[in-house]
Scaffold this active site. Structure first.
Site, PDB file in Angstrom:
ATOM      1  CD  GLU A 110      -2.411  -1.254   2.774  1.00  0.00           C
ATOM      2  OE1 GLU A 110      -2.955  -0.263   3.291  1.00  0.00           O
ATOM      3  OE2 GLU A 110      -2.264  -2.332   3.359  1.00  0.00           O
ATOM      4  CE  LYS A 112       5.410   5.436   6.465  1.00  0.00           C
ATOM      5  NZ  LYS A 112       5.606   6.873   6.606  1.00  0.00           N
ATOM      6  CG  ASP A 114       4.346  12.794   4.566  1.00  0.00           C
ATOM      7  OD1 ASP A 114       4.310  12.343   5.728  1.00  0.00           O
ATOM      8  OD2 ASP A 114       5.262  13.511   4.137  1.00  0.00           O
ATOM      9  CE1 TYR A 221      -2.668   3.020   8.429  1.00  0.00           C
ATOM     10  CE2 TYR A 221      -2.908   4.899   6.971  1.00  0.00           C
ATOM     11  CZ  TYR A 221      -2.462   4.360   8.160  1.00  0.00           C
ATOM     12  OH  TYR A 221      -1.845   5.149   9.073  1.00  0.00           O
ATOM     13  CE  LYS A 308       9.989   7.121   6.446  1.00  0.00           C
ATOM     14  NZ  LYS A 308       9.369   8.370   6.679  1.00  0.00           N
ATOM     15  CB  CYS A 402      16.492  48.272   0.916  1.00  0.00           C
ATOM     16  SG  CYS A 402      15.088  47.785  -0.106  1.00  0.00           S
ATOM     17  CB  CYS A 405      14.563  52.026  -1.490  1.00  0.00           C
ATOM     18  SG  CYS A 405      14.585  51.424   0.199  1.00  0.00           S
ATOM     19  CB  CYS A 420      13.515  47.719   3.522  1.00  0.00           C
ATOM     20  SG  CYS A 420      13.495  49.420   2.907  1.00  0.00           S
ATOM     21  CB  CYS A 426      10.854  50.611   0.043  1.00  0.00           C
ATOM     22  SG  CYS A 426      11.673  49.096  -0.431  1.00  0.00           S
TER      23      CYS A 426
HETATM   24 ZN   LIG Z   1      13.649  49.341   0.573  1.00  0.00          ZN
END
Ligand SMILES: [Zn+2]
Length: 664
Positions: A110, A112, A114, A221, A308, A402, A405, A420, A426
């Site tokens: 089967e 598996k 997650d 299951y 796995k 930044c 800017c 920033c 900006c």
């Molecule tokens: Zn900025």
């Protein structure tokens, strides 16, 4: 027809439609027709509470709130599985078990999935409880939340045994996960990292109505119990499917480890076409008699083994690191990679999250790096191949200014990201903030989209959200993809936003940490932007649920003169910056100091309207019954446990009509 019979028929019909839609993925009626029937049932149940049924299809909408999840011991322990990673591991396992049992062994293979493991208990065909895996011995009672998952049958069909547990996995399909993330991104919230954690987080949400909104599914299951009348694992899957459970039909029988490996090899490739995450294959001895002979070790059953899949991993070269600036000014470093194939897609970029992550990986431009696509949608860099480091590769210097800017970046204590601080100068922040302002849950401006906002800013037509209100049709029409009609719609949409109530305007302003709920609280408490503007930090933290982080952010916002200028312009244009007279009508303090619990389904008023009435009149809504509860307003279908609790604490229960009389 007799009412009871009619209610019963409707329930059966809706159950069947639910099953067709969510388990078989083969709906027999339209969503609209389904809703009509559901509504009819809801109304009948409200009118005839004596026919209440905790497993009615109406119970799936949720609404029950759990503050603390009760711990419940599993009647049968939920073991974890031993893991294997190669064909040799599986062959070794086969040698071990063949010494312990006689005769040939067949295996069920089967996939598996997650997700979050869950154990469901059914008695006489009805779901009685749903408990998380926890530590395997005991878990949390999440029944109210699991009931909202449409593929979990509340009532079984066919020849089910009187009592059994069934185990499975609660998963979030990729589609639903991505949709949830799109909505979060639109709201300027951090997207969820992966479906598995989001699924298990959903199970522990306090409000089951919130869980109901999430597109969770439950894949089963494993049957557990005594005298089930079943001989093999494969048969149990077939039976469970007949009783109405969603059991993936990918399972296969194998007569040898070679055949098991064919299954593994096939799904190692094709798992990427599935709507859910899978991380391996579970191989079980098919014969339940043999399973019993094999028994368990201290940790795991001897008769099962998980294989796995290898996480999809490739290595490629890091060409450069660039830095993105978000709406709130947060900086995210991005790795630009030499394009490489991974799990069926071409990967060019990966997130590096923040400065700490870069330092931890010691990642440098020119490095050969390992990229993995695990549970996360966005691939991540897990390590650097130091053997291939070029001698001239210098350590990565995180940017100090930044990239948009050139302002000096800041990093607040306790925060992972740099940001920033150039709030009003900006570009990505300016664009992002206006995009947030116009978004659906904020000002909901029709006819204006995120890309147009960027265009308007880049063309110099607007620089902040107050500029929107001066835009003319003539200015907008020459823009790319604009025509007369769309320009008219845009201007009309902006005009219409002047009617949006104050609490949403406050949210739309995009003040850091002021989300929808906080905006509502502040609007209700202060009633106008002017009152909030002069509130001190001490004043603000005195408001229910406003903490120091929010208070500091709010006062900083109003200290900025540019923000004050923008707000003044919004006011001039007629945007709602105080609670309107309409909203104030009906507000009193009659219920001051009272803590009220609202439960059940109401006939003459919606639950939300009822809650609003309580708040408007100074009362407090509490989600759980305690000695502090003043009284309970109960509609139809009040849960029996709530009723018991109220009776034990001697708290009075009134219906909505009695409550409305009280108010008048
Ligand atoms: Zn900025």
């Amino acid at each position: 027809m007799n009412i009871k019979q009619h209610i019963q028929n409707l329930r059966n019909e809706l159950r069947e439609h639910n099953y067709n839609y969510y388990v078989l993925d083969n709906p027999a009626i339209s969503d609209y027709d389904f809703d009509i029937k559901l509504k009819e049932l809801q109304e009948l149940e409200a009118k005839y509470p004596e026919f209440f049924d905790a497993n009615s299809p109406t119970q799936r909408v949720g609404g029950e709130v759990t503050k603390n999840f009760e711990t419940i011991a599993h009647e049968h322990r939920m073991y974890s599985l031993d893991n294997s990673y190669s064909k040799e591991d599986l062959q070794d396992w086969e040698i071990r078990i063949k010494k312990l049992v006689d005769g040939g062994i067949q295996y069920t293979c089967e996939l598996k999935y997650d997700g979050a493991s869950i154990s469901l208990t059914y008695e006489n065909g009805l779901l009685v409880k749903a408990v998380t895996r926890g530590d395997g011995f005991q878990g949390d009672n999440v029944t109210a939340n699991v009931k909202t998952i449409k593929s979990v049958p509340l009532q079984l069909k066919g020849d089910y045994p009187p009592k059994f547990d069934i185990r499975g996995e609660i998963v979030l399909p990729f589609d639903g996960f991505n949709k949830m993330n799109e909505e979060r991104i639109e709201l300027g919230e951090e997207p969820y990292r992966n479906p598995r954690n989001t699924a298990s987080g959903s199970l522990k949400l306090q409000d089951s109505a919130e869980v109901a909104k999430r597109p969770l599914e439950c894949l089963l299951y494993n049957l557990t119990g005594s005298n089930l009348g079943i001989q093999t694992q494969f048969e149990s899957l077939v039976k469970a499917r007949e009783w109405g459970f969603k059991v993936p039909d990918t399972a296969k029988l194998a007569s040898s480890i070679d055949e098991v490996f064919e299954f593994i090899n096939y799904w190692n490739v094709h798992r990427h076409d599935l709507p859910y995450e899978t991380d391996g294959v579970v191989v079980k001895v098919n014969n339940l008699q043999q399973q019993e002979e094999l028994g368990h070790t201290a940790k795991a059953p001897r008769w099962a083994m998980a294989y796995k899949f290898k996480a999809e991993q490739v290595s490629t070269q890091l060409n450069s690191i660039t830095y993105q600036v978000g709406r709130t000014g947060a900086i995210t470093p991005v790795a630009n990679l030499e394009p490489v194939e991974l799990a069926g897609t071409t990967v060019k970029r990966a997130s590096l999250h923040n400065a700490d992550q870069i330092e931890k990986l010691d990642i440098r431009v020119g490095d050969e790096v390992f990229v993995e696509k695990g549970g996360e949608i966005i691939p991540k860099i897990i390590a650097v191949d130091f053997t291939k480091r070029k001698p001239d590769a210098g350590p990565t210097q995180y940017i100090t200014h930044c990239p948009e800017c050139n302002t000096l970046l800041e990093r607040l204590e306790g925060e992972a990201k740099h940001f920033c601080p150039n709030y009003n100068g900006c570009n990505p922040q300016i664009i992002g903030r206006i995009q947030h302002y116009i978004s659906r849950k904020a000002m909901d401006i029709d006819g204006l989209g995120g890309e147009t906002v960027a265009l308007l800013v880049n063309e110099g037509l607007i620089n902040n959200y107050s500029d929107l209100y001066e835009l003319t049709k003539e200015q907008v029409m020459p823009l790319e993809r604009m025509a007369e009609k769309s320009a008219e719609n845009l201007v009309a949409g902006i005009e219409a936003s002047k009617q949006i109530p104050f609490e949403r305007v406050l949210f739309a302003l995009g003040i850091r940490f002021v989300g929808e709920t906080v905006a509502k609280k502040l609007a209700k408490h202060y009633k106008s932007i002017d009152a909030i503007a002069i509130a001190s930090e001490e004043d603000l933290v005195n408001v229910d649920e406003i903490g120091i982080k929010i208070a500091q952010s709010v006062t900083a916002f109003f200290k900025d003169e540019k923000n004050v200028l923008i707000l003044n312009r919004l006011k001039q244009f007629g945007v709602q910056l105080e609670i309107s007279a309409n909203q104030l009508i009906g507000q009193t303090n009659i219920l001051k100091g009272q803590s009220i619990v609202v439960t059940g389904v109401f006939e003459s008023i919606s639950r939300n309207d009822l809650k609003k009435l309580i708040e408007d009149n100074g009362g407090k809504i509490s989600s759980s019954i305690s000695s502090k509860t003043s009284y309970i307003i109960a509609g139809a279908n009040m849960g029996p446990s709530k009723k018991d609790k109220a009776e034990n604490l001697n708290i009075s229960i009134i219906n909505e009509h009695e409550f409305l009389q009280k108010l008048n």
